[in-house]
Scaffold this motif. Structure first.
Motif, mmCIF file in Angstrom:
data_model
loop_
_atom_site.group_PDB
_atom_site.id
_atom_site.type_symbol
_atom_site.label_atom_id
_atom_site.label_comp_id
_atom_site.label_asym_id
_atom_site.label_seq_id
_atom_site.Cartn_x
_atom_site.Cartn_y
_atom_site.Cartn_z
ATOM 1 N N LYS A 176 0.839 -1.208 0.000
ATOM 2 C CA LYS A 176 0.000 0.000 0.000
ATOM 3 C C LYS A 176 0.874 1.258 0.000
ATOM 4 C CE LYS A 176 -3.933 -2.134 0.184
ATOM 5 N NZ LYS A 176 -4.086 -3.213 -0.654
ATOM 6 N N ASN A 177 0.221 2.408 -0.162
ATOM 7 C CA ASN A 177 0.919 3.686 -0.224
ATOM 8 C C ASN A 177 1.409 4.103 1.160
ATOM 9 O OD1 ASN A 177 1.852 6.132 -1.334
ATOM 10 N ND2 ASN A 177 -0.045 7.155 -0.729
ATOM 11 N N ALA A 178 2.730 4.246 1.310
ATOM 12 C CA ALA A 178 3.338 4.658 2.571
ATOM 13 C C ALA A 178 4.047 5.994 2.374
ATOM 14 C CB ALA A 178 4.321 3.606 3.066
ATOM 15 N N THR A 179 3.787 6.929 3.277
ATOM 16 C CA THR A 179 4.448 8.226 3.258
ATOM 17 C C THR A 179 4.974 8.520 4.651
ATOM 18 O OG1 THR A 179 2.356 9.352 3.737
ATOM 19 C CG2 THR A 179 2.977 9.141 1.405
ATOM 20 N N ALA A 180 5.907 9.473 4.739
ATOM 21 C CA ALA A 180 6.479 9.820 6.037
ATOM 22 C C ALA A 180 6.833 11.299 6.073
ATOM 23 C CB ALA A 180 7.715 8.979 6.315
ATOM 24 N N THR A 181 6.950 11.814 7.284
ATOM 25 C CA THR A 181 7.284 13.224 7.460
ATOM 26 C C THR A 181 8.753 13.500 7.176
ATOM 27 O OG1 THR A 181 7.552 12.812 9.825
ATOM 28 C CG2 THR A 181 5.418 13.675 9.084
ATOM 29 N N SER A 182 9.609 12.468 7.255
ATOM 30 C CA SER A 182 11.018 12.630 6.915
ATOM 31 C C SER A 182 11.621 11.277 6.567
ATOM 32 C CB SER A 182 11.798 13.266 8.075
ATOM 33 O OG SER A 182 11.962 12.337 9.132
ATOM 34 N N VAL A 183 12.748 11.313 5.876
ATOM 35 C CA VAL A 183 13.504 10.112 5.521
ATOM 36 C C VAL A 183 14.963 10.386 5.841
ATOM 37 C CG1 VAL A 183 14.184 8.549 3.650
ATOM 38 C CG2 VAL A 183 11.874 9.483 3.704
ATOM 39 N N TYR A 184 15.627 9.413 6.416
ATOM 40 C CA TYR A 184 17.033 9.538 6.802
ATOM 41 C C TYR A 184 17.879 9.953 5.601
ATOM 42 C CZ TYR A 184 21.395 8.183 9.152
ATOM 43 O OH TYR A 184 22.639 8.167 9.729
ATOM 44 N N VAL A 185 18.647 11.018 5.771
ATOM 45 C CA VAL A 185 19.390 11.597 4.645
ATOM 46 C C VAL A 185 20.583 10.760 4.193
ATOM 47 C CG1 VAL A 185 18.686 13.951 5.164
ATOM 48 C CG2 VAL A 185 20.770 13.041 6.203
ATOM 49 N N ASN A 186 21.061 9.857 5.021
ATOM 50 C CA ASN A 186 22.259 9.081 4.680
ATOM 51 C C ASN A 186 21.954 7.722 4.060
ATOM 52 O OD1 ASN A 186 23.965 11.095 5.617
ATOM 53 N ND2 ASN A 186 23.912 10.308 7.695
ATOM 54 N N GLY A 187 20.742 7.510 3.631
ATOM 55 C CA GLY A 187 20.444 6.211 3.057
ATOM 56 C C GLY A 187 19.100 6.167 2.372
ATOM 57 N N PRO A 188 18.871 5.104 1.636
ATOM 58 C CA PRO A 188 17.622 4.975 0.888
ATOM 59 C C PRO A 188 16.505 4.298 1.683
ATOM 60 C CG PRO A 188 19.068 3.175 0.323
ATOM 61 C CD PRO A 188 19.817 4.035 1.314
ATOM 62 N N ALA A 189 16.450 4.518 2.968
ATOM 63 C CA ALA A 189 15.484 3.832 3.835
ATOM 64 C C ALA A 189 14.119 4.504 3.733
ATOM 65 C CB ALA A 189 16.001 3.830 5.267
ATOM 66 N N VAL A 190 13.454 4.315 2.614
ATOM 67 C CA VAL A 190 12.230 5.030 2.258
ATOM 68 C C VAL A 190 10.983 4.404 2.896
ATOM 69 C CG1 VAL A 190 13.208 5.908 0.112
ATOM 70 C CG2 VAL A 190 12.052 3.691 0.129
ATOM 71 N N PRO A 191 9.868 5.168 2.983
ATOM 72 C CA PRO A 191 8.640 4.664 3.609
ATOM 73 C C PRO A 191 8.099 3.386 2.992
ATOM 74 C CG PRO A 191 8.517 7.039 3.347
ATOM 75 C CD PRO A 191 9.758 6.593 2.629
ATOM 76 N N SER A 192 8.237 3.209 1.684
ATOM 77 C CA SER A 192 7.685 2.008 1.040
ATOM 78 C C SER A 192 8.334 0.723 1.549
ATOM 79 C CB SER A 192 7.810 2.096 -0.478
ATOM 80 O OG SER A 192 9.172 2.170 -0.860
ATOM 81 N N PHE A 193 9.537 0.820 2.138
ATOM 82 C CA PHE A 193 10.180 -0.371 2.708
ATOM 83 C C PHE A 193 9.400 -0.925 3.900
ATOM 84 C CE2 PHE A 193 14.798 0.617 1.194
ATOM 85 C CZ PHE A 193 14.419 0.324 -0.101
ATOM 86 N N ALA A 194 8.548 -0.103 4.513
ATOM 87 C CA ALA A 194 7.764 -0.548 5.673
ATOM 88 C C ALA A 194 6.550 -1.379 5.279
ATOM 89 C CB ALA A 194 7.323 0.654 6.499
#
Length: 191
Positions: A58-76
């Protein structure tokens, strides 16, 4: 012969009760996850409705994403529960201000929520979550899940108490079974 029909009626009654929706299922359209400590990190969010994980993909969004890596909301919500960075969602707010939102794209009667946390050598102390369930704009449930010790936590939203209609059906069925057995016992003769 009557005993077999009584057993068949009892089996049918049980089947009807088993098909009834869980008494405490929560109708959910979206969920928000926050951390109780600094950074939010989620390996996988699972919401179960009728035995299926309705959060996956499903569609996952977040208020921020860690700047040092590709750990994006869709991974959750990608179905991967292993918890190794960078294959998790990792926020960038060190003040417990991150919010992960998953939109289910429809309404589902959710009975269980599970959150998998981080499993690699870093930062398992962050795996303590606050979840809020929504049905449209209305908040329909909230709770906490502590996965710090095991990197996995589950909350059962469906209680063990049946709905009033299920109680009535069960009591009526037991009464019918008892009445049929009593009549059968009264007609038995010893010759």
């Amino acid at each position: 012969m009557k005993f077999k029909s009584v057993l068949a009626a009892a089996a049918a009654m049980t089947a009807v009760v088993a098909v009834a929706s869980p008494a405490s299922a929560v109708t959910v359209t979206s969920v928000q996850i926050k951390s109780t400590v600094e950074v939010l990190q989620v390996a996988e969010l699972q919401l179960f409705a009728n035995g299926l994980n309705v959060a996956q993909g499903k569609n996952a969004t977040a208020t921020s994403v860690y700047v040092n890596g590709p750990a994006v909301p869709s991974f959750a919500v990608d179905g991967d529960t292993r918890g190794d960075y960078p294959f998790i969602y990792h926020g960038d707010d060190y003040n417990a201000g991150d919010i992960l939102t998953v939109d289910l794209g429809g309404a589902f009667d959710v009975t269980t929520i599970s959150i998998f946390g981080r499993t690699d050598s870093c930062c398992g102390f962050r795996d303590n979550y606050i979840y809020t369930l929504f049905n449209g704009a209305a908040q329909v449930g909230t709770g906490t899940l502590d996965a710090r010790a095991t990197a996995f936590a589950t909350a059962n939203l469906a209680g063990a108490v049946p709905e009033p209609a299920s109680w009535a059906l069960m009591i009526g069925g037991f009464g019918m079974v008892g009445g049929a057995l009593r009549r059968r016992k009264a007609t038995v003769s010893f010759a």
